[in-house]
Write a protein that holds these residues in place. Sequence first.
Motif, short mmCIF file in Angstrom:
data_model
loop_
_atom_site.label_atom_id
_atom_site.label_comp_id
_atom_site.label_asym_id
_atom_site.label_seq_id
_atom_site.Cartn_x
_atom_site.Cartn_y
_atom_site.Cartn_z
N VAL A 142 0.86 -1.19 0.00
CA VAL A 142 0.00 0.00 0.00
C VAL A 142 0.90 1.24 0.00
CG1 VAL A 142 -1.77 1.29 1.26
CG2 VAL A 142 -1.83 -1.22 1.25
N GLY A 143 0.63 2.17 -0.89
CA GLY A 143 1.45 3.37 -1.01
C GLY A 143 1.26 4.35 0.13
N LEU A 144 2.36 4.99 0.52
CA LEU A 144 2.33 6.07 1.52
C LEU A 144 2.81 7.39 0.93
CD1 LEU A 144 3.79 4.24 4.67
CD2 LEU A 144 1.39 4.79 4.19
N ALA A 145 3.81 7.34 0.06
CA ALA A 145 4.35 8.57 -0.56
C ALA A 145 5.02 8.16 -1.86
CB ALA A 145 5.36 9.24 0.37
N PRO A 146 5.03 9.07 -2.84
CA PRO A 146 4.54 10.45 -2.87
C PRO A 146 3.00 10.50 -2.87
CG PRO A 146 5.24 9.82 -5.06
CD PRO A 146 5.57 8.66 -4.14
N ASP A 147 2.47 11.71 -3.00
CA ASP A 147 1.02 11.89 -2.95
C ASP A 147 0.27 10.98 -3.90
OD1 ASP A 147 1.37 13.84 -1.02
OD2 ASP A 147 1.14 15.52 -2.41
N ALA A 148 0.82 10.75 -5.09
CA ALA A 148 0.14 9.91 -6.08
C ALA A 148 -0.03 8.47 -5.61
CB ALA A 148 0.91 9.93 -7.41
N LEU A 149 0.77 8.04 -4.63
CA LEU A 149 0.68 6.67 -4.11
C LEU A 149 -0.14 6.57 -2.83
CD1 LEU A 149 4.27 5.16 -4.41
CD2 LEU A 149 2.33 4.83 -5.91
N PHE A 150 -0.37 7.69 -2.16
CA PHE A 150 -0.96 7.64 -0.83
C PHE A 150 -2.29 6.89 -0.81
CE2 PHE A 150 -3.49 9.16 2.73
CZ PHE A 150 -2.64 8.80 3.77
N GLY A 151 -2.35 5.84 -0.01
CA GLY A 151 -3.57 5.05 0.16
C GLY A 151 -3.87 4.11 -0.99
N ARG A 152 -3.05 4.13 -2.00
CA ARG A 152 -3.28 3.30 -3.19
C ARG A 152 -2.80 1.87 -2.95
NH1 ARG A 152 -0.66 4.74 -9.00
NH2 ARG A 152 -1.17 2.76 -9.98
N ILE A 153 -3.63 0.92 -3.29
CA ILE A 153 -3.27 -0.49 -3.16
C ILE A 153 -2.49 -0.88 -4.42
CG2 ILE A 153 -4.13 -2.86 -2.94
CD1 ILE A 153 -6.67 -1.43 -1.63
N LEU A 154 -1.20 -1.12 -4.25
CA LEU A 154 -0.35 -1.49 -5.39
C LEU A 154 -0.43 -2.98 -5.66
CD1 LEU A 154 0.75 1.32 -4.47
CD2 LEU A 154 2.97 0.52 -5.21
#
Length: 166
Positions: A142-154
């Motif tokens: 799960v992304g934390l940073a940068p903003d484009a990754l925040f909260g995103r399930i990779l």
Amino acid sequence: MNTDRLFEPLTESDLQPLREIALAEHSAFFARNPYLEAAYAGHLIGICLCQGAASHYLDPRIGVKDFDIWFFYREDPRARIPHRARKRVPDGPKGRPIDFLRRAIPAPEAERYADDPAGAIMAYLLQRDTATKRALLQKAVVGLAPDALFGRILWRGTEDHAASGG
């Protein structure tokens, strides 16, 4: 129920303090390792919550022992990022420890995904076959940073957590 695990659900608002702690650790790492600053400080691709805590974010029945936060950098041939330079914070959010780990993504691969940090991280994890990467892919990312990754399930992981009990 296993008392050494946290079963309280993690929400996106719980990711924010982890993100802030991770960004502070990103800076602190280079203060502790100034010889790596020129090669890596400005080449952060992304920061992700991985392993059990990331899977718990998707399914709270899994429980959280600790938070594993991974930093992914564009590799610099002048210096190797120390894989074993793991740092542990014993009392993180919700009373759980935090482990910080780092990997360098080969420059050609990182550059191929220059505008897509999630793509760079997942290409790195999926195209390399090491025990560490296999272990990371068993559970969520799960992304934390940068903003484009925040909260995103990779990545959702490959384990059947409901069947295995975590």
